[in-house]
Write an enzyme that holds these catalytic residues in place. Structure first.
Site, mmCIF file in Angstrom:
data_model
loop_
_atom_site.group_PDB
_atom_site.id
_atom_site.type_symbol
_atom_site.label_atom_id
_atom_site.label_comp_id
_atom_site.label_asym_id
_atom_site.label_seq_id
_atom_site.Cartn_x
_atom_site.Cartn_y
_atom_site.Cartn_z
ATOM 1 N N PRO A 9 -4.478 -1.418 3.897
ATOM 2 C CA PRO A 9 -5.270 -1.438 2.672
ATOM 3 C C PRO A 9 -5.400 -2.820 2.038
ATOM 4 C CG PRO A 9 -3.163 -0.335 2.322
ATOM 5 C CD PRO A 9 -3.316 -0.524 3.800
ATOM 6 N N ASN A 10 -6.617 -3.050 1.553
ATOM 7 C CA ASN A 10 -6.975 -4.252 0.781
ATOM 8 C C ASN A 10 -7.103 -5.516 1.620
ATOM 9 O OD1 ASN A 10 -7.055 -2.904 -1.806
ATOM 10 N ND2 ASN A 10 -4.842 -2.722 -1.606
ATOM 11 N N ARG A 17 -9.316 -11.615 -2.525
ATOM 12 C CA ARG A 17 -8.110 -11.032 -3.090
ATOM 13 C C ARG A 17 -7.016 -12.086 -3.273
ATOM 14 N NH1 ARG A 17 -3.905 -7.511 0.507
ATOM 15 N NH2 ARG A 17 -2.662 -6.815 -1.244
ATOM 16 N N TYR A 22 -3.120 -15.107 -0.513
ATOM 17 C CA TYR A 22 -3.589 -14.697 0.816
ATOM 18 C C TYR A 22 -4.609 -15.660 1.439
ATOM 19 C CZ TYR A 22 -1.280 -10.377 -0.584
ATOM 20 O OH TYR A 22 -0.343 -9.465 -0.998
ATOM 21 N N ASN A 73 -0.514 -5.433 10.388
ATOM 22 C CA ASN A 73 -0.236 -5.754 8.991
ATOM 23 C C ASN A 73 -0.571 -4.506 8.186
ATOM 24 O OD1 ASN A 73 -0.024 -6.554 6.376
ATOM 25 N ND2 ASN A 73 -1.148 -8.481 6.629
ATOM 26 N N ALA A 76 0.299 -2.685 1.830
ATOM 27 C CA ALA A 76 1.286 -2.015 0.961
ATOM 28 C C ALA A 76 1.939 -0.818 1.637
ATOM 29 C CB ALA A 76 0.613 -1.590 -0.336
ATOM 30 N N HIS A 79 5.648 -0.749 2.870
ATOM 31 C CA HIS A 79 6.803 -0.492 2.010
ATOM 32 C C HIS A 79 6.977 0.981 1.662
ATOM 33 C CE1 HIS A 79 6.137 -4.760 1.797
ATOM 34 N NE2 HIS A 79 5.024 -4.609 1.094
ATOM 35 N N ASP A 86 6.504 6.817 12.092
ATOM 36 C CA ASP A 86 6.582 7.921 13.058
ATOM 37 C C ASP A 86 5.485 7.818 14.117
ATOM 38 O OD1 ASP A 86 8.811 8.988 11.873
ATOM 39 O OD2 ASP A 86 7.767 10.639 10.883
ATOM 40 N N GLU A 97 4.961 -6.797 13.582
ATOM 41 C CA GLU A 97 4.545 -6.654 12.176
ATOM 42 C C GLU A 97 4.222 -8.036 11.616
ATOM 43 O OE1 GLU A 97 7.682 -4.879 9.901
ATOM 44 O OE2 GLU A 97 6.751 -5.341 7.982
ATOM 45 N N HIS A 99 2.915 -10.283 8.124
ATOM 46 C CA HIS A 99 2.552 -10.388 6.707
ATOM 47 C C HIS A 99 2.085 -11.806 6.436
ATOM 48 C CE1 HIS A 99 3.967 -6.428 5.866
ATOM 49 N NE2 HIS A 99 5.039 -6.708 6.580
ATOM 50 N N SER A 101 1.688 -13.257 3.482
ATOM 51 C CA SER A 101 2.538 -13.887 2.463
ATOM 52 C C SER A 101 4.010 -13.742 2.854
ATOM 53 C CB SER A 101 2.303 -13.216 1.108
ATOM 54 O OG SER A 101 2.749 -11.861 1.148
ATOM 55 N N ARG A 106 8.982 -12.306 -2.636
ATOM 56 C CA ARG A 106 8.180 -11.653 -3.679
ATOM 57 C C ARG A 106 8.980 -10.519 -4.352
ATOM 58 N NH1 ARG A 106 2.346 -10.548 -1.373
ATOM 59 N NH2 ARG A 106 1.954 -10.211 -3.602
ATOM 60 N N ARG A 110 8.830 -5.192 -2.113
ATOM 61 C CA ARG A 110 8.235 -5.685 -0.856
ATOM 62 C C ARG A 110 9.305 -6.031 0.192
ATOM 63 N NH1 ARG A 110 2.717 -6.353 -2.339
ATOM 64 N NH2 ARG A 110 2.585 -6.926 -4.526
#
Ligand code: DQA
Length: 143
Positions: A9-10, A17, A22, A73, A76, A79, A86, A97, A99, A101, A106, A110
């Protein structure tokens, strides 16, 4: 070798953003970088983004027998999402994985990563280069 690059998301709003966190490159720009990197490395790649947890679960399931690695990535959902953890465990595809940032520097919420309980590597705080480093890791290990 075929890699699936998944964004949660986002991340479609990259560039707009919180650019101080970012960066200024758009999501399309990120996909261009990823495609160029894949071409150079001689692998095929698919970039997908969704704001919906269930859609991401569907795409992970569809990757079974199709993708050799996932660069993920989860935004949110990193978290919060046991469902994504699963799904990754169910298909058993190697996952890195990413990220953009430095989540470790942070907010405390997070610091938790459910996806990180499955991912064999986490690349954090390297900006968009983190996606390319994740690809390189999977290519080197699994090609
Ligand atoms: C992020 C970090 C997450 O905490 C956040 O919710 C995001 C982006 C990153 O790439 O730094 O959406 O995954």
């Amino acid at each position: 070798m075929h890699l699936l690059i998944l964004n949660g998301p986002n991340l479609n709003l990259l560039g707009l953003r919180e650019p101080e966190i970012y960066g200024k490159t758009s999501y399309g720009g990120l996909c261009d970088l990823i495609c160029a990197h894949a071409e150079e490395a001689g692998v095929t790649v698919e970039c997908k983004q969704s704001n919906h947890e269930g859609v991401l679960v569907d795409w992970i399931q569809e990757a079974y027998d199709n993708a050799d690695g996932i660069v993920f990535n989860p935004g949110a959902y990193t978290h919060t999402s046991i469902a994504l953890l699963d799904a990754l465990k169910a298909v058993g595809i190697p996952c890195v994985e990413v990220h953009i940032s430095d989540v470790n520097e942070r907010e405390p919420f997070r610091q938790i990563s459910y996806v990180g309980l499955y991912a064999e590597k986490r690349i954090i705080g390297q900006g968009l280069n983190g996606y390319l480093a994740a690809m390189d890791y999977l290519i080197e290990k699994y090609r």
